[in-house]
Design an enzyme around this catalytic site. Structure first.
Site, PDB file in Angstrom:
ATOM      1  N   SER A 179     -51.428  69.417 -47.836  1.00  0.00           N
ATOM      2  CA  SER A 179     -50.729  68.648 -46.801  1.00  0.00           C
ATOM      3  C   SER A 179     -51.661  67.542 -46.289  1.00  0.00           C
ATOM      4  CB  SER A 179     -50.305  69.574 -45.676  1.00  0.00           C
ATOM      5  OG  SER A 179     -51.429  70.228 -45.139  1.00  0.00           O
ATOM      6  N   LEU A 233     -51.526  64.317 -46.773  1.00  0.00           N
ATOM      7  CA  LEU A 233     -51.865  63.310 -47.781  1.00  0.00           C
ATOM      8  C   LEU A 233     -51.467  61.909 -47.329  1.00  0.00           C
ATOM      9  CD1 LEU A 233     -50.843  64.857 -51.207  1.00  0.00           C
ATOM     10  CD2 LEU A 233     -53.135  64.301 -50.407  1.00  0.00           C
ATOM     11  N   LYS A 282     -48.129  61.210 -46.543  1.00  0.00           N
ATOM     12  CA  LYS A 282     -46.773  60.952 -47.072  1.00  0.00           C
ATOM     13  C   LYS A 282     -45.990  60.042 -46.137  1.00  0.00           C
ATOM     14  CE  LYS A 282     -45.452  65.040 -47.639  1.00  0.00           C
ATOM     15  NZ  LYS A 282     -44.527  66.010 -47.134  1.00  0.00           N
ATOM     16  N   ASP A 340     -44.027  61.141 -37.580  1.00  0.00           N
ATOM     17  CA  ASP A 340     -43.854  60.194 -38.685  1.00  0.00           C
ATOM     18  C   ASP A 340     -42.814  59.125 -38.355  1.00  0.00           C
ATOM     19  OD1 ASP A 340     -45.732  60.769 -40.656  1.00  0.00           O
ATOM     20  OD2 ASP A 340     -44.585  62.497 -41.362  1.00  0.00           O
ATOM     21  N   THR A 343     -52.310  67.976 -59.882  1.00  0.00           N
ATOM     22  CA  THR A 343     -51.106  67.138 -59.954  1.00  0.00           C
ATOM     23  C   THR A 343     -50.150  67.693 -61.017  1.00  0.00           C
ATOM     24  OG1 THR A 343     -52.293  65.200 -59.234  1.00  0.00           O
ATOM     25  CG2 THR A 343     -50.276  64.792 -60.459  1.00  0.00           C
ATOM     26  N   CYS A 365     -46.634  58.054 -17.987  1.00  0.00           N
ATOM     27  CA  CYS A 365     -45.843  59.234 -17.642  1.00  0.00           C
ATOM     28  C   CYS A 365     -46.631  60.170 -16.728  1.00  0.00           C
ATOM     29  CB  CYS A 365     -45.346  59.924 -18.909  1.00  0.00           C
ATOM     30  SG  CYS A 365     -43.864  60.893 -18.595  1.00  0.00           S
ATOM     31  N   ARG A 373     -39.427  65.345 -16.581  1.00  0.00           N
ATOM     32  CA  ARG A 373     -38.545  66.054 -15.657  1.00  0.00           C
ATOM     33  C   ARG A 373     -38.824  65.683 -14.206  1.00  0.00           C
ATOM     34  NH1 ARG A 373     -36.359  70.023 -18.849  1.00  0.00           N
ATOM     35  NH2 ARG A 373     -37.759  70.821 -20.440  1.00  0.00           N
ATOM     36  N   HIS A 395     -42.681  55.525 -21.526  1.00  0.00           N
ATOM     37  CA  HIS A 395     -43.704  55.495 -22.581  1.00  0.00           C
ATOM     38  C   HIS A 395     -43.628  54.191 -23.371  1.00  0.00           C
ATOM     39  CE1 HIS A 395     -44.839  59.813 -22.357  1.00  0.00           C
ATOM     40  NE2 HIS A 395     -43.610  59.952 -21.906  1.00  0.00           N
ATOM     41  N   GLU A 443     -45.690  53.084 -25.298  1.00  0.00           N
ATOM     42  CA  GLU A 443     -46.335  53.252 -26.615  1.00  0.00           C
ATOM     43  C   GLU A 443     -45.327  53.513 -27.739  1.00  0.00           C
ATOM     44  OE1 GLU A 443     -46.557  55.401 -24.095  1.00  0.00           O
ATOM     45  OE2 GLU A 443     -46.676  57.489 -24.749  1.00  0.00           O
TER      46      GLU A 443
HETATM   47  N1  GLN Z   1     -44.907  66.762 -16.912  1.00  0.00           N
HETATM   48  C1  GLN Z   1     -44.400  65.532 -16.406  1.00  0.00           C
HETATM   49  C2  GLN Z   1     -42.881  65.567 -16.253  1.00  0.00           C
HETATM   50  O1  GLN Z   1     -42.236  66.386 -16.826  1.00  0.00           O
HETATM   51  C3  GLN Z   1     -44.804  64.363 -17.299  1.00  0.00           C
HETATM   52  C4  GLN Z   1     -44.178  64.378 -18.643  1.00  0.00           C
HETATM   53  C5  GLN Z   1     -44.860  63.472 -19.625  1.00  0.00           C
HETATM   54  O2  GLN Z   1     -45.978  63.032 -19.404  1.00  0.00           O
HETATM   55  N2  GLN Z   1     -44.214  63.199 -20.754  1.00  0.00           N
HETATM   56  O3  GLN Z   1     -42.331  64.765 -15.551  1.00  0.00           O
END
Ligand code: GLN
Length: 542
Positions: free
Chosen positions: A13, A15, A17, A71, A192, A382, A463, A508, A510
């Site tokens: 694993s 590799l 992919k 991925d 292989t 977050c 949450r 997020h 990112e």
């Molecule tokens: N634990 C926090 C929440 O649930 C932050 C969650 C996170 O950083 N993705 O709000």
């Protein structure tokens, strides 16, 4: 008619992919082909959302709120499209659907079996990718390694699928390892050969073999693999290690992978244009400076836990001709009485990423305090944003013991509290606030300057939220709420206007950064870190 490319892995694993699938996607896209990529994961979890990052790495969140395999993050970054729920299928999902139907009595007394019921479900889910939008090619990566017991229903499903959509419309690519024996300095092809034998046992003959190796393998070796594995000579593709994953599409193009794929799938051979990608890779290879960013996390021993953040930082580096050096700091190491100055002194920016549970929280808060007081650029993501609010409440607003009710249910100042829609939610899987929501941006703020837009869509996975009952006290002390989810009056972004760069998001960013289109928050953060570096250099010189 959609063509399908199935990618399996053999021998070991890890590799790459996922990177291989992403890179092939990029090559095809650069030739004007509409392409999507799907991941089939043979584990029984319904999705990775409930898994520990040490088991699985990062959980990547799609625009439509699916918690998926990391991925998918590579796929999105390489082919620059937003994928959806349909692009990640697990054994858990397939079994769940089939068992739910069985309980409802849909099978009218029939015996439910792996073949045909589970395999049919897998095939249906492969077809779903093209349900809403047409694609010329769907690349379908099968997780795990050939020979795994749990992978069998998936391999059987792709074997059958091929017959159903026509042999001419499908190809199989097998990614294997060609190890180098240290003692004799020889590459070995036997693993292989065995891996391909294993595939053939279950009725799959690969058309193309991609050979992962430490250094390039010889033509002679490729001929040997071609002979023993019954694939065309030009279909044995060498893929030696490269310094950056963004170089993989270029390496595969040099080996002619896209040409042979187009030939086998009988697709029109248009000339590709990889110039934008090449330029990006060149730029990445020739940075003018190096900025050091500390990531203060809980899963710092496995970099894959924060892969999208690391990639986004690199993208931000691209916008500033800067290479990024990551300093991994385990948040728990910062806890206690000790001075954190020696750990923080040599860095130019701090990231506190997302996470769950109380472990390491106090260390993260300490790092944020240091960044706030020392004018060090700070980006909170977050949980990182929630920690920044806790730090500000405790140390600037003097709310003693302020906390998130996630970590201290009895705190007098729950500046971070459970969202009202989360109250009473018992199930853990797929029940957070997930996916893209609009964020309205206050004019005149740093956030507005960064995006230069009044509203953006960003992805979420949480949450808890900033407690609106305590918001005015935080605002009075100077914390600016520059991004708001208007419909529910939820805080999305906080910033400190008097600090050189202090900004944190409930969402997020990112998940939306691409090497060809760095996310503006990361670009701006790295610009601030580069400025910090410059100031340090000046200080040093004088
Ligand atoms: N634990 C926090 C929440 O649930 C932050 C969650 C996170 O950083 N993705 O709000």
């Amino acid at each position: 008619m959609t063509r399908y490319i199935f990618i399996t892995g053999g021998v070991v694993s890890s590799l790459g992919k996922g990177i291989t699938a992403s890179s092939l996607g990029r090559l095809l896209k650069s030739r004007g082909i509409a392409v999507s990529i799907q991941k089939l994961d043979p584990y029984i979890n319904v999705d990775p959302g409930t898994m520990n990052p040490y088991q699985h790495g990062e959980v990547f969140v799609t625009e439509d709120g699916a918690e998926t395999d990391l991925d998918l993050g590579h796929y999105e970054r390489f082919i620059d499209v937003n994928l959806s729920k349909a692009n990640n299928v697990t054994a858990g999902m397939a079994y769940w659907s089939v068992i739910t139907r069985e309980r409802r009595g849909d099978y009218l007394g029939g015996t439910i079996q792996v073949v045909p019921h589970i395999t049919n479900e897998i095939k249906d889910r492969i077809r779903v990718v093209t349900k809403e939008k047409a694609f010329d090619v769907v690349i379908c990566e099968i997780g795990g390694t050939v020979g795994d017991i749990e992978g069998l229903p998936f391999l059987e499903a792709i074997r059958q699928f091929r017959k159903e959509v026509g042999r001419e419309n499908c190809i199989n690519i097998h990614v294997t390892l060609v190890p180098l024996l240290e003692t004799t300095h020889e590459f070995k092809t036997k693993p292989t050969q065995h891996s391909v034998m294993k595939l053939r046992e279950i009725g799959i003959q690969p058309e193309i073999i991609i050979c992962r190796s430490r250094t390039p393998i010889s033509l002679e070796l490729k001929e040997k693999i071609s002979l023993f594995c019954d694939v065309d000579k030009e279909a044995v593709i060498g893929l030696a290690d490269v310094p950056s994953l963004y170089e993989v599409p270029l390496a595969l193009e040099k080996e002619g992978l896209d040409d042979i794929v187009l030939k086998y799938l009988d697709l029109p051979v248009k000339r590709g244009d990889l110039s934008g990608w090449e330029k990006m890779v060149e730029q990445m290879k020739q940075p003018e400076k190096k900025v050091r960013i500390a990531i203060i996390g809980k899963y710092t021993e496995l970099e894959d836990s924060y892969i999208s953040i690391v990639e986004s930082l690199k993208h931000g580096g691209l916008s500033n001709s800067a290479a990024i050096e990551i300093k991994w700091v385990n948040a728990e190491r910062l806890e206690g009485e000790g001075d954190i100055e020696p750990i923080m002194r040599d860095i130019h920016g701090v990231v506190v990423p997302g996470g769950f549970g109380p472990r390491g929280i106090e260390g993260k808060i300490k790092a944020i305090k240091y960044a706030r007081e020392n004018n060090l650029p700070f980006l909170g993501l977050c949980l990182g944003m929630q920690c920044a609010v806790i730090e500000f409440a405790r140390n600037v607003c003097r709310m003693k013991g302020a906390n998130s009710s996630e970590f201290d249910a009895k705190t007098k100042f729950p500046v971070i509290d459970l969202m009202s829609e989360q109250k009473g939610v018992e199930e853990k899987g797929g029940t957070m606030r997930l996916g893209a929501y609009p964020c309205r941006i206050k004019k005149g703020t740093r956030l507005h300057a960064i995006y230069n837009e009044d509203e953006v869509m960003e992805r979420h996975r949480h949450r808890f939220e900033v407690n609106n009952d305590l918001r005015s006290q935080l605002a009075e002390a100077g914390l600016v709420f520059s991004g708001i989810y208007h419909k529910a009056d939820l805080v999305e972004v906080i910033e400190l206007p008097l600090h050189p760069w202090f900004l944190a998001t409930q969402y997020h960013p990112e998940f939306k950064s691409r090497p060809t289109r760095p996310h503006p928050i990361f670009a701006s953060f790295i610009a601030a870190a580069a400025k910090r570096l410059e100031e340090q250099v000046v200080l040093f010189k004088s």
